[in-house]
Design an enzyme around this catalytic site. Structure first.
Site, PDB file in Angstrom:
ATOM      1  N   SER A  15       0.812  -1.219   0.000  1.00  0.00           N
ATOM      2  CA  SER A  15       0.000   0.000   0.000  1.00  0.00           C
ATOM      3  C   SER A  15       0.849   1.275   0.000  1.00  0.00           C
ATOM      4  CB  SER A  15      -0.914   0.023   1.223  1.00  0.00           C
ATOM      5  OG  SER A  15      -1.574   1.271   1.272  1.00  0.00           O
ATOM      6  N   THR A  21      -8.142  -1.915   3.170  1.00  0.00           N
ATOM      7  CA  THR A  21      -7.934  -2.500   1.846  1.00  0.00           C
ATOM      8  C   THR A  21      -8.197  -4.005   1.905  1.00  0.00           C
ATOM      9  OG1 THR A  21      -6.446  -2.576  -0.059  1.00  0.00           O
ATOM     10  CG2 THR A  21      -5.394  -2.753   2.090  1.00  0.00           C
ATOM     11  N   LYS A  73     -12.882  -4.830   3.406  1.00  0.00           N
ATOM     12  CA  LYS A  73     -13.785  -3.678   3.244  1.00  0.00           C
ATOM     13  C   LYS A  73     -15.211  -3.985   3.674  1.00  0.00           C
ATOM     14  CE  LYS A  73     -10.918  -1.708  -0.278  1.00  0.00           C
ATOM     15  NZ  LYS A  73     -10.729  -0.824  -1.382  1.00  0.00           N
ATOM     16  N   GLY A 113     -14.544  -9.337 -11.174  1.00  0.00           N
ATOM     17  CA  GLY A 113     -14.331  -9.356  -9.724  1.00  0.00           C
ATOM     18  C   GLY A 113     -15.559  -8.849  -9.005  1.00  0.00           C
ATOM     19  N   GLY A 170     -15.551  -8.597  -5.270  1.00  0.00           N
ATOM     20  CA  GLY A 170     -15.244  -8.356  -3.858  1.00  0.00           C
ATOM     21  C   GLY A 170     -15.681  -6.939  -3.503  1.00  0.00           C
ATOM     22  N   GLY A 213      -4.412   1.515 -11.574  1.00  0.00           N
ATOM     23  CA  GLY A 213      -5.209   2.084 -10.494  1.00  0.00           C
ATOM     24  C   GLY A 213      -4.594   3.281  -9.780  1.00  0.00           C
TER      25      GLY A 213
HETATM   26  P1  NDP Z   1     -11.589  -8.593  -2.140  1.00  0.00           P
HETATM   27  O1  NDP Z   1     -10.762  -9.587  -1.414  1.00  0.00           O
HETATM   28  O2  NDP Z   1     -12.792  -8.033  -1.472  1.00  0.00           O
HETATM   29  O3  NDP Z   1     -12.088  -9.239  -3.547  1.00  0.00           O
HETATM   30  C1  NDP Z   1     -11.207  -9.941  -4.352  1.00  0.00           C
HETATM   31  C2  NDP Z   1     -11.902 -10.335  -5.665  1.00  0.00           C
HETATM   32  O4  NDP Z   1     -10.898 -10.902  -6.500  1.00  0.00           O
HETATM   33  C3  NDP Z   1     -12.996 -11.383  -5.536  1.00  0.00           C
HETATM   34  O5  NDP Z   1     -13.959 -11.153  -6.535  1.00  0.00           O
HETATM   35  C4  NDP Z   1     -12.246 -12.699  -5.813  1.00  0.00           C
HETATM   36  O6  NDP Z   1     -13.082 -13.726  -6.342  1.00  0.00           O
HETATM   37  C5  NDP Z   1     -11.286 -12.237  -6.885  1.00  0.00           C
HETATM   38  N1  NDP Z   1     -10.040 -13.000  -6.969  1.00  0.00           N
HETATM   39  C6  NDP Z   1      -9.085 -13.153  -6.030  1.00  0.00           C
HETATM   40  N2  NDP Z   1      -8.046 -13.866  -6.507  1.00  0.00           N
HETATM   41  C7  NDP Z   1      -8.368 -14.171  -7.805  1.00  0.00           C
HETATM   42  C8  NDP Z   1      -7.703 -14.880  -8.830  1.00  0.00           C
HETATM   43  N3  NDP Z   1      -6.499 -15.447  -8.634  1.00  0.00           N
HETATM   44  N4  NDP Z   1      -8.308 -14.976 -10.036  1.00  0.00           N
HETATM   45  C9  NDP Z   1      -9.505 -14.399 -10.257  1.00  0.00           C
HETATM   46  N5  NDP Z   1     -10.210 -13.723  -9.308  1.00  0.00           N
HETATM   47  C10 NDP Z   1      -9.622 -13.609  -8.097  1.00  0.00           C
HETATM   48  O7  NDP Z   1     -10.572  -7.437  -2.568  1.00  0.00           O
HETATM   49  P2  NDP Z   1     -10.869  -5.900  -2.897  1.00  0.00           P
HETATM   50  O8  NDP Z   1     -12.101  -5.826  -3.710  1.00  0.00           O
HETATM   51  O9  NDP Z   1     -10.775  -5.104  -1.665  1.00  0.00           O
HETATM   52  O10 NDP Z   1      -9.578  -5.476  -3.779  1.00  0.00           O
HETATM   53  C11 NDP Z   1      -9.395  -6.033  -5.058  1.00  0.00           C
HETATM   54  C12 NDP Z   1      -8.222  -5.388  -5.781  1.00  0.00           C
HETATM   55  O11 NDP Z   1      -8.462  -4.008  -6.049  1.00  0.00           O
HETATM   56  C13 NDP Z   1      -6.902  -5.456  -5.012  1.00  0.00           C
HETATM   57  O12 NDP Z   1      -5.888  -5.822  -5.909  1.00  0.00           O
HETATM   58  C14 NDP Z   1      -6.701  -4.027  -4.534  1.00  0.00           C
HETATM   59  O13 NDP Z   1      -5.343  -3.717  -4.397  1.00  0.00           O
HETATM   60  C15 NDP Z   1      -7.343  -3.219  -5.661  1.00  0.00           C
HETATM   61  N6  NDP Z   1      -7.810  -1.901  -5.210  1.00  0.00           N
HETATM   62  C16 NDP Z   1      -7.235  -0.764  -5.699  1.00  0.00           C
HETATM   63  C17 NDP Z   1      -7.674   0.484  -5.308  1.00  0.00           C
HETATM   64  C18 NDP Z   1      -7.062   1.719  -5.851  1.00  0.00           C
HETATM   65  O14 NDP Z   1      -7.272   2.794  -5.271  1.00  0.00           O
HETATM   66  N7  NDP Z   1      -6.355   1.665  -6.956  1.00  0.00           N
HETATM   67  C19 NDP Z   1      -8.747   0.643  -4.322  1.00  0.00           C
HETATM   68  C20 NDP Z   1      -9.333  -0.603  -3.920  1.00  0.00           C
HETATM   69  C21 NDP Z   1      -8.843  -1.822  -4.329  1.00  0.00           C
HETATM   70  P3  NDP Z   1     -13.998 -14.663  -5.383  1.00  0.00           P
HETATM   71  O15 NDP Z   1     -15.240 -13.839  -5.060  1.00  0.00           O
HETATM   72  O16 NDP Z   1     -14.314 -15.834  -6.231  1.00  0.00           O
HETATM   73  O17 NDP Z   1     -13.173 -14.980  -4.178  1.00  0.00           O
END
Ligand code: NDP
Length: 268
Positions: free
Chosen positions: A14, A59, A63, A124, A126, A233
């Site tokens: 981060s 993060t 969240k 995605g 999440g 991002g």
């Molecule tokens: P979460 O843990 O809440 O969600 C993760 C998501 O990624 C889920 O949909 C999960 O699927 C999927 N996932 C995880 N690993 C894999 C994989 N190997 N292949 C495919 N899908 C995968 O995380 P966040 O939503 O909080 O964050 C997600 C990303 O966004 C991070 O990389 C974070 O750094 C980035 N981010 C950047 C920001 C910025 O300001 N630039 C702000 C916020 C986030 P499943 O539901 O099936 O588990």
């Protein structure tokens, strides 16, 4: 001296401490910002108070746990039950979502270039996928979500947003914009969906965005190879950070000054 922190697992990637400390230091605001590696999201509230924090960012992957940790949630965060910013207001935790508007700030140049964005695919589901997908629908963009699992199917059904897993997704039309909100590519070299799906999706889009910053993910590498305009991002990070800092400092600092010194931290 106020203390702020970012909670996450992983959290070492981060840039938030650099960004917020650059603002505090250059604008002589008496505060310091650190990072906390938190494995168990249910311990967020307790850890926040133990550390005596005035505010925090949250993060991956906490969240949604952050939403639950709050005494009150304000604004857009209530649409998606996803909180990335918490402010300590007289011992009460107030939650906000600044990611969604940070993302809208980041895609502004794309909106200007292409006039409008009728359709988008969000990969995605999440915390970030939920916030970005719902925020785009508020701008009347037709959003489809593609996720690895069906974990969040019910959530998107409630919001009336189309949701597919890798197994049942079939591309039926062009997506003007494709956004990766998964963590695939953050710590590994994976694509956010099977390569044949990603190939097909990228062959049918005009602009690609990845929420991950600080590296060219395999997803963006592929977009680059195909000569599709793309963006990582970093601007979203800046956008959400400026909004979070305004909340942390209760608007005592000017937004333009926050932006200036946060941007400078990207040169470090
Ligand atoms: P979460 O843990 O809440 O969600 C993760 C998501 O990624 C889920 O949909 C999960 O699927 C999927 N996932 C995880 N690993 C894999 C994989 N190997 N292949 C495919 N899908 C995968 O995380 P966040 O939503 O909080 O964050 C997600 C990303 O966004 C991070 O990389 C974070 O750094 C980035 N981010 C950047 C920001 C910025 O300001 N630039 C702000 C916020 C986030 P499943 O539901 O099936 O588990």
């Amino acid at each position: 001296m106020k203390l702020f922190a970012i909670f996450g697992d992983p959290v070492e990637h981060s840039r938030s401490p650099l960004m917020h400390n650059s603002v505090f230091k250059n604008l002589n605001y008496p505060a310091c910002y650190t990072r906390v590696h938190l494995k168990d999201g249910s311990k967020l509230r307790e850890t926040f108070f133990t550390l005596g924090l005035s505010g925090a960012n949250i993060t991956i992957p906490h969240k949604e746990a952050a939403y639950k940790a709050c005494d009150e949630v304000r604004g857009f965060a209530n649409n998606v039950f996803v909180v990335n910013t918490i402010v300590n207001e007289n011992g009460r935790l107030i939650g906000y979502n600044t990611d969604a508007d940070g993302f809208i700030f980041a895609i502004d140049e794309f909106k200007k270039k292409f006039n409008k964005i009728p359709t988008a695919l969000v990969i995605g589901a999440g915390g970030t996928g939920k916030a970005l997908a719902e925020r785009l629908t508020l701008d009347n963009i037709d959003v489809t979500v593609l996720n690895r699992s069906d974990k969040s199917a019910e959530f998107f059904k409630q919001l009336d947003i189309k949701y597919f897993t890798w197994n049942d997704f079939k591309i039926t039309h062009k997506f003007d914009m494709v956004v990766n909100t998964t963590s695939a590519g953050l710590k590994d070299e994976e694509l956010p969906a099977p390569s044949e799906t990603i190939e097909e999706v990228l062959n049918n889009t005009s602009f690609v965005f990845d929420a991950i910053y600080g590296k060219l993910t395999p997803f963006l590498k592929l977009a680059k190879k195909k000569n599709i305009p793309y963006k990582d991002g970093a601007d979203m990070l800046l956008g959400q950070g400026v909004l979070a800092n305004e909340l942390f400092t209760n608007k005592e600092l000017k937004s333009a000054d926050i932006k200036t010194f946060m941007s400078k931290s990207f040169e470090l």
